[in-house]
Write a protein that holds these residues in place. Structure first.
Motif, mmCIF file in Angstrom:
data_model
loop_
_atom_site.group_PDB
_atom_site.id
_atom_site.type_symbol
_atom_site.label_atom_id
_atom_site.label_comp_id
_atom_site.label_asym_id
_atom_site.label_seq_id
_atom_site.Cartn_x
_atom_site.Cartn_y
_atom_site.Cartn_z
ATOM 1 N N UNK A 145 0.816 -1.217 0.000
ATOM 2 C CA UNK A 145 0.000 0.000 0.000
ATOM 3 C C UNK A 145 0.853 1.271 0.000
ATOM 4 N N UNK A 146 1.904 1.392 0.846
ATOM 5 C CA UNK A 146 2.732 2.609 0.777
ATOM 6 C C UNK A 146 3.465 2.752 -0.556
ATOM 7 N N UNK A 147 3.951 1.644 -1.119
ATOM 8 C CA UNK A 147 4.618 1.708 -2.416
ATOM 9 C C UNK A 147 3.660 2.204 -3.492
ATOM 10 N N UNK A 148 2.428 1.697 -3.478
ATOM 11 C CA UNK A 148 1.451 2.097 -4.487
ATOM 12 C C UNK A 148 1.092 3.574 -4.331
ATOM 13 N N UNK A 149 0.927 4.043 -3.078
ATOM 14 C CA UNK A 149 0.588 5.457 -2.869
ATOM 15 C C UNK A 149 1.714 6.365 -3.349
ATOM 16 N N UNK A 150 2.952 5.949 -3.123
ATOM 17 C CA UNK A 150 4.086 6.739 -3.603
ATOM 18 C C UNK A 150 4.097 6.804 -5.127
ATOM 19 N N UNK A 151 3.977 5.657 -5.776
ATOM 20 C CA UNK A 151 3.996 5.634 -7.237
ATOM 21 C C UNK A 151 2.807 6.398 -7.814
ATOM 22 N N UNK A 152 1.651 6.248 -7.192
ATOM 23 C CA UNK A 152 0.448 6.928 -7.668
ATOM 24 C C UNK A 152 0.613 8.444 -7.594
ATOM 25 N N UNK A 153 1.293 8.920 -6.546
ATOM 26 C CA UNK A 153 1.460 10.361 -6.349
ATOM 27 C C UNK A 153 2.299 10.990 -7.450
ATOM 28 N N UNK A 154 3.357 10.300 -7.869
ATOM 29 C CA UNK A 154 4.185 10.870 -8.930
ATOM 30 C C UNK A 154 3.630 10.534 -10.318
#
Length: 221
Positions: A145-154
């Motif tokens: 979940x944190x990895x996906x939120x990071x990638x989604x943000x950029x």
């Protein structure tokens, strides 16, 4: 409600023993270790009757049934009944991850590959199913979940430099800047890069702009 006219929501198994399986929520879905459950997770960390998800006229409600090891919604342990939103991530006792989708109409089946014509860029991210492709290859197992939120943000602002503090808020929530160490953030970025490089080791999608933040380099394929 006329079941013939309803586009029912679904659950899709992600990381865990049920990865790739899916279940339509027409009324009530029980999740647990007991063989009578609708979704059976045969792991001792999962309670016999762990989580109940109910489709109602006002929305889809999730309830932890007094489980020993808890039910998590988007990384947070739940203590009250909550309505699910499209794309929510559910974790059952840290054993099985599920994604909730309000409709199954447009999501490709696990292992089908990227639908043709969806993207002309090398990396494609689907927020609804929380899945990521590089070319025609899906990132498996799914990102955390944190990895996906990071990638989604950029991904949302491709080519732009996103400040570090904005990314921390997007990943860990408003006000998190004071509590998240540089080491924790850098470790998350490093692990995400490693996951993407499993499919394309020669291309650095995530670019660090020192003193500013991160940007996504995602060229046309």
């Amino acid at each position: 409600m006329d079941k013939n006219t309803i586009d029912f929501p679904v659950l899709i198994g992600q990381s865990g023993p049920l990865n790739g399986q899916r279940w339509v929520i027409e009324d009530e879905v029980l999740i647990g270790r007991d063989p009578t459950c609708d979704i059976v997770i045969a792991d001792r960390q999962v309670s016999r009757f762990h989580t109940r998800i109910t489709f109602t006229e006002t929305g889809t409600l999730m309830e932890d049934m007094g489980s020993k090891n808890g039910t998590y919604l988007n990384g947070d342990l739940i203590s009250v009944n909550l309505y699910l939103q499209d794309g929510d991530s559910i974790q059952v006792a840290l054993v099985q991850s599920l994604v909730y989708l309000s409709s199954d109409a447009t999501v490709p089946m696990q292992g089908e590959g990227l639908p043709s014509g969806v993207s002309t860029r090398r990396l494609f991210l689907d927020k609804r199913s929380k899945r990521v492709w590089i070319g025609q290859a899906e990132v498996i197992p799914p990102l955390s979940a944190p990895q996906f939120r990071l990638l989604s943000s950029i991904y949302d602002q491709q080519g732009k430099v996103i400040p570090r503090q904005d990314l921390i808020q997007a990943i860990w929530g408003s006000g998190a800047e004071e509590g998240v160490s540089e080491q924790a953030f850098d470790a998350l970025v490093r692990r995400l890069r490693e996951r993407l490089s499993e499919l394309e080791p020669e291309f650095p999608y995530i670019i660090t702009v020192r003193g500013h933040g991160l940007r996504l380099d995602n060229p046309f394929s």
